[in-house]
Design an enzyme around this catalytic site. Structure first.
Site, PDB file in Angstrom:
ATOM      1  N   ASN A 198       0.862  -1.180   0.000  1.00 48.48           N
ATOM      2  CA  ASN A 198       0.000   0.000   0.000  1.00 48.48           C
ATOM      3  C   ASN A 198       0.901   1.233   0.000  1.00 48.48           C
ATOM      4  O   ASN A 198       1.501   1.563   1.009  1.00 48.48           O
ATOM      5  CB  ASN A 198      -0.885  -0.038   1.262  1.00 48.48           C
ATOM      6  CG  ASN A 198      -1.721   1.215   1.424  1.00 48.48           C
ATOM      7  OD1 ASN A 198      -1.795   2.051   0.513  1.00 48.48           O
ATOM      8  ND2 ASN A 198      -2.357   1.355   2.578  1.00 48.48           N
TER       9      ASN A 198
ATOM     10  N   LYS B  84       0.089   4.302  -0.358  1.00 41.92           N
ATOM     11  CA  LYS B  84      -0.544   5.503   0.222  1.00 41.92           C
ATOM     12  C   LYS B  84      -0.291   6.730  -0.666  1.00 41.92           C
ATOM     13  O   LYS B  84      -0.294   6.608  -1.885  1.00 41.92           O
ATOM     14  CB  LYS B  84      -0.030   5.704   1.653  1.00 41.92           C
ATOM     15  CG  LYS B  84      -0.199   4.422   2.486  1.00 41.92           C
ATOM     16  CD  LYS B  84       0.038   4.604   3.956  1.00 41.92           C
ATOM     17  CE  LYS B  84      -0.154   3.261   4.662  1.00 41.92           C
ATOM     18  NZ  LYS B  84      -0.101   3.362   6.096  1.00 41.92           N
TER      19      LYS B  84
ATOM     20  N   HIS C 168      -9.612   1.163   5.004  1.00 42.39           N
ATOM     21  CA  HIS C 168      -8.288   1.347   5.619  1.00 42.39           C
ATOM     22  C   HIS C 168      -8.407   2.334   6.780  1.00 42.39           C
ATOM     23  O   HIS C 168      -9.180   3.293   6.709  1.00 42.39           O
ATOM     24  CB  HIS C 168      -7.293   1.865   4.582  1.00 42.39           C
ATOM     25  CG  HIS C 168      -5.892   1.864   5.128  1.00 42.39           C
ATOM     26  ND1 HIS C 168      -5.421   2.872   5.921  1.00 42.39           N
ATOM     27  CD2 HIS C 168      -4.900   0.947   5.042  1.00 42.39           C
ATOM     28  CE1 HIS C 168      -4.176   2.576   6.294  1.00 42.39           C
ATOM     29  NE2 HIS C 168      -3.839   1.413   5.768  1.00 42.39           N
TER      30      HIS C 168
ATOM     31  N   GLU D 237      -6.733   4.739   7.750  1.00 43.57           N
ATOM     32  CA  GLU D 237      -6.561   6.167   7.431  1.00 43.57           C
ATOM     33  C   GLU D 237      -7.827   6.742   6.786  1.00 43.57           C
ATOM     34  O   GLU D 237      -8.153   7.906   6.984  1.00 43.57           O
ATOM     35  CB  GLU D 237      -5.320   6.348   6.544  1.00 43.57           C
ATOM     36  CG  GLU D 237      -4.053   6.211   7.383  1.00 43.57           C
ATOM     37  CD  GLU D 237      -2.903   5.493   6.691  1.00 43.57           C
ATOM     38  OE1 GLU D 237      -2.869   5.460   5.454  1.00 43.57           O
ATOM     39  OE2 GLU D 237      -2.027   4.961   7.425  1.00 43.57           O
TER      40      GLU D 237
ATOM     41  N   GLU E  64      -5.641  -4.986  10.643  1.00 45.70           N
ATOM     42  CA  GLU E  64      -4.572  -4.021  10.891  1.00 45.70           C
ATOM     43  C   GLU E  64      -4.886  -3.231  12.157  1.00 45.70           C
ATOM     44  O   GLU E  64      -5.651  -2.254  12.106  1.00 45.70           O
ATOM     45  CB  GLU E  64      -4.473  -3.039   9.722  1.00 45.70           C
ATOM     46  CG  GLU E  64      -4.230  -3.676   8.381  1.00 45.70           C
ATOM     47  CD  GLU E  64      -3.709  -2.672   7.366  1.00 45.70           C
ATOM     48  OE1 GLU E  64      -2.534  -2.748   7.012  1.00 45.70           O
ATOM     49  OE2 GLU E  64      -4.483  -1.787   6.966  1.00 45.70           O
TER      50      GLU E  64
ATOM     51  N   GLY F 289       2.177   2.162  10.837  1.00 46.01           N
ATOM     52  CA  GLY F 289       3.125   3.257  10.681  1.00 46.01           C
ATOM     53  C   GLY F 289       3.827   3.660  11.964  1.00 46.01           C
ATOM     54  O   GLY F 289       4.481   4.702  12.023  1.00 46.01           O
TER      55      GLY F 289
ATOM     56  N   SER G 243       3.198  -2.308  10.479  1.00 45.84           N
ATOM     57  CA  SER G 243       4.638  -2.374  10.716  1.00 45.84           C
ATOM     58  C   SER G 243       5.263  -3.715  10.333  1.00 45.84           C
ATOM     59  O   SER G 243       6.168  -4.197  11.009  1.00 45.84           O
ATOM     60  CB  SER G 243       4.960  -2.005  12.169  1.00 45.84           C
ATOM     61  OG  SER G 243       4.555  -0.663  12.416  1.00 45.84           O
TER      62      SER G 243
HETATM   63  P1  PGA Z   1       2.651   0.207   7.789  1.00 47.75           P
HETATM   64  O1  PGA Z   1       1.215   0.437   7.119  1.00 47.75           O
HETATM   65  O2  PGA Z   1       3.213  -1.067   7.175  1.00 47.75           O
HETATM   66  O3  PGA Z   1       3.458   1.425   7.406  1.00 47.75           O
HETATM   67  O4  PGA Z   1       2.452   0.072   9.252  1.00 47.75           O
HETATM   68  C1  PGA Z   1       0.328  -0.634   6.932  1.00 47.75           C
HETATM   69  C2  PGA Z   1      -0.937  -0.156   6.287  1.00 47.75           C
HETATM   70  O5  PGA Z   1      -1.336   0.998   6.513  1.00 47.75           O
HETATM   71  O6  PGA Z   1      -1.580  -0.893   5.525  1.00 47.75           O
END
Ligand code: PGA
Length: 250
Positions: A8, A10, A97, A99, A169, A175, A214
């Site tokens: 992803n 983003k 997601h 976000e 997640e 993140g 992560s």
């Molecule tokens: P990350 O993001 O691997 O940077 O923690 C995962 C995601 O948002 O799908």
């Protein structure tokens, strides 16, 4: 069931950067991708055609959209439709997601509409779910998972196995560098599988459950090996071809 190794990206990467990363990644995994793994890339909209070009003729790879609006077309400034995404070559899309939920205020009802509409339009969907740290601390993990799955899948009737995947997640692990521990992942994924069985019946066993939050080259193989983990959804560590290739081949 194939393991889905999803990137992803983003809101990162210009078209040139996306093209370079995709080409480099495909070069690094060329001839090494196990037949039971599939690589998915979710680039920003502007770089879909570069990723499409890089993936042309490659086995075991597909790409998709990070988001869409669940209508055919219309006066929806700033939005994009599944029909447009399919026209750009997308076969997959994400919905829900964290976000989208917590930065842009999307609720379970809209997420559910997106999942149902996307599937109906022929996109394969990854429904993302996960609890916030306060919810986990309050002992509400299974309640949050059940609710997000019930509402996120509310509009779907018959599902073709392979068209739907779930990404668990935990919001506190996205993140942050803080990865859920093996027991936390096992517990949560077992809970997702159980709830899916109630909602989907037998198809639950053929619905991949990805872990996200992560994931890095050094923890990917241990995560992938866990029961009920059928892939990973990777943000930060998917931005560099070298690190994502190590996750894909972990
Ligand atoms: P990350 O993001 O691997 O940077 O923690 C995962 C995601 O948002 O799908």
């Amino acid at each position: 069931m194939k393991k889905l190794m999803a990137a992803n990206w983003k809101m990162f990467k210009t078209r040139a950067q996306a093209q370079q990363t995709a080409n480099e990644l495909l070069g690094l995994i060329d001839g090494k991708l196990p037949s039971d793994r599939e690589v998915l890339i979710f680039p920003p909209f502007t770089a879909l055609s570069e990723v499409a070009e890089a993936m042309r003729g490659k086995q075991g790879c597909a790409f998709g959209a990070q988001n869409f609006y669940p209508r055919e077309d219309g006066a929806f400034t700033g939005e994009i439709s599944p029909a447009m995404l399919k026209d750009a070559g997308c076969t997959w899309a994400l919905a829900g997601h964290s976000e989208r939920r917590w930065v842009f205020g999307e609720d379970d009802a809209l997420v559910g509409e997106k999942v149902a509409y996307g599937l109906n339009q022929g996109l394969r969907m990854i429904l993302c779910i996960g609890e916030k740290i306060e919810e986990r601390k309050a002992g509400k993990l299974s309640q949050v998972i059940a609710e997000q799955l019930q509402k996120g899948l509310a509009g779907i009737k018959d599902i073709t196995p392979g068209d739907l995947a779930i990404a668990y997640e935990p919001v506190w692990a996205i993140g942050t560098g803080e990865v859920a521990g093996p027991d936390e992942i096992l517990d949560a994924h077992a809970c997702v599988r159980k709830e899916l069985a109630e909602i989907l019946g037998d198809t639950a066993m053929e619905t991949p459950i990805l872990y996200g939050g992560s994931v890095k080259p050094d923890n990917a193989s241990a995560i992938i090996a866990l029961d009920n983990v059928d892939g990973v959804l990777v943000g930060g560590a998917s931005l560099l071809a070298e690190s994502f290739s190590r996750i894909v081949l972990a």
